[in-house]
Design a protein around this motif. Structure first.
Motif, PDB file in Angstrom:
ATOM      1  N   ALA A   1     -21.100  41.620 -20.720  1.00  0.00           N
ATOM      2  CA  ALA A   1     -21.068  41.028 -19.381  1.00  0.00           C
ATOM      3  C   ALA A   1     -22.477  40.671 -18.914  1.00  0.00           C
ATOM      4  CB  ALA A   1     -20.402  41.981 -18.395  1.00  0.00           C
ATOM      5  N   VAL A   2     -23.439  41.499 -19.222  1.00  0.00           N
ATOM      6  CA  VAL A   2     -24.836  41.224 -18.850  1.00  0.00           C
ATOM      7  C   VAL A   2     -25.334  39.979 -19.582  1.00  0.00           C
ATOM      8  CG1 VAL A   2     -27.216  42.083 -19.055  1.00  0.00           C
ATOM      9  CG2 VAL A   2     -25.413  43.587 -18.176  1.00  0.00           C
ATOM     10  N   ARG A   3     -25.033  39.890 -20.882  1.00  0.00           N
ATOM     11  CA  ARG A   3     -25.435  38.700 -21.656  1.00  0.00           C
ATOM     12  C   ARG A   3     -24.789  37.443 -21.098  1.00  0.00           C
ATOM     13  NH1 ARG A   3     -24.684  41.792 -26.240  1.00  0.00           N
ATOM     14  NH2 ARG A   3     -22.640  40.834 -26.569  1.00  0.00           N
ATOM     15  N   GLU A   4     -23.514  37.550 -20.752  1.00  0.00           N
ATOM     16  CA  GLU A   4     -22.804  36.388 -20.219  1.00  0.00           C
ATOM     17  C   GLU A   4     -23.432  35.935 -18.900  1.00  0.00           C
ATOM     18  OE1 GLU A   4     -18.302  35.661 -18.961  1.00  0.00           O
ATOM     19  OE2 GLU A   4     -18.605  36.113 -21.094  1.00  0.00           O
ATOM     20  N   ARG A   5     -23.749  36.873 -18.019  1.00  0.00           N
ATOM     21  CA  ARG A   5     -24.405  36.513 -16.747  1.00  0.00           C
ATOM     22  C   ARG A   5     -25.767  35.884 -17.005  1.00  0.00           C
ATOM     23  NH1 ARG A   5     -22.144  41.440 -15.138  1.00  0.00           N
ATOM     24  NH2 ARG A   5     -24.139  42.517 -15.316  1.00  0.00           N
ATOM     25  N   LEU A   6     -26.492  36.383 -18.016  1.00  0.00           N
ATOM     26  CA  LEU A   6     -27.799  35.823 -18.366  1.00  0.00           C
ATOM     27  C   LEU A   6     -27.653  34.386 -18.865  1.00  0.00           C
ATOM     28  CD1 LEU A   6     -30.860  36.150 -18.795  1.00  0.00           C
ATOM     29  CD2 LEU A   6     -30.326  37.096 -21.069  1.00  0.00           C
ATOM     30  N   ILE A   7     -26.666  34.134 -19.687  1.00  0.00           N
ATOM     31  CA  ILE A   7     -26.436  32.780 -20.201  1.00  0.00           C
ATOM     32  C   ILE A   7     -26.145  31.832 -19.045  1.00  0.00           C
ATOM     33  CG2 ILE A   7     -24.888  31.337 -21.582  1.00  0.00           C
ATOM     34  CD1 ILE A   7     -24.508  33.874 -23.409  1.00  0.00           C
ATOM     35  N   VAL A   8     -25.255  32.230 -18.144  1.00  0.00           N
ATOM     36  CA  VAL A   8     -24.876  31.376 -17.020  1.00  0.00           C
ATOM     37  C   VAL A   8     -26.077  31.161 -16.095  1.00  0.00           C
ATOM     38  CG1 VAL A   8     -23.413  31.227 -14.967  1.00  0.00           C
ATOM     39  CG2 VAL A   8     -22.438  31.969 -17.143  1.00  0.00           C
TER      40      VAL A   8
END
Length: 192
Positions: free
Chosen positions: A12-19
């Motif tokens: 979830a942290v990686r996904e938020r970083l990508i977005v």
């Protein structure tokens, strides 16, 4: 915390970083600059890691659109809740909407202009998009007037705001008359 919970949190942290990185890059350089290669370099993960979260740019645009729709809804609600009376709420709504569009052009484009693979005005429309429309409807429904359904009125008012936002940003409408346009829109369409 189990290993599975930790991995889910890290994902979830990686996904938020990508977005967040896609959004930042799009605001700085435009959506053409947002590529999986650029994103991978900026977040310091490999392209396969990006593809494990999103199938491509279209899904990333969709994720930015959903995040932006939630922010737009919050901005509209905050502005309208602070205003006294129906007319003032409609003015506040118009200004909040146009300010959001001007401050976040890439996010605005992700919501309303680009193909993020999201269905609009359908049963399977994602909740943040429905909520953004509901934020408009909550205020505009009370000024729709007799004989006009609140949903149809909200769509028409929203389309007018969208036109003002996009035509102003593209330079087709002179900025010095921006406030007069908002006044005309509210005075002529809202029955207060």
């Amino acid at each position: 915390m189990s290993v599975q919970e930790r991995k889910a949190r890290e994902r979830a942290v990686r996904e938020r970083l990508i977005v967040a990185t896609a959004r930042e890059l799009a605001e700085q350089q435009g959506w053409d600059a947002v590529t999986t290669r650029q994103l991978a370099e900026r977040i310091e993960y490999s392209q396969p890691v990006l593809y494990s979260h999103f199938r491509g740019k279209r899904e990333i645009i969709g994720a930015v659109a959903l995040e932006g729709a939630a922010e737009l809804a919050a901005a509209v609600r905050a502005a309208t809740s602070a205003a006294d009376g129906p007319r003032e709420r409609v003015y506040a709504l118009a200004h909040a909407y146009l300010d959001f569009a001007a401050r976040n052009p890439a996010v605005y484009d992700a919501i309303f202009q680009l193909d993020g693979g999201l269905p609009y005005a359908q049963d399977d429309t994602p909740e943040p998009l429905k909520d953004a429309f509901s934020a408009l409807l909550e205020c505009l429904g009370e000024v729709a007037g007799d004989g006009v359904g609140p949903g149809l009125f909200t769509e028409t008012f929203w389309a007018s705001l969208h036109g003002l936002a996009t035509l102003t940003r593209s330079g087709r409408l002179p900025p010095e008359d921006a406030e007069t346009r908002v006044e005309l829109l509210v005075d002529r369409l809202a029955m207060v």
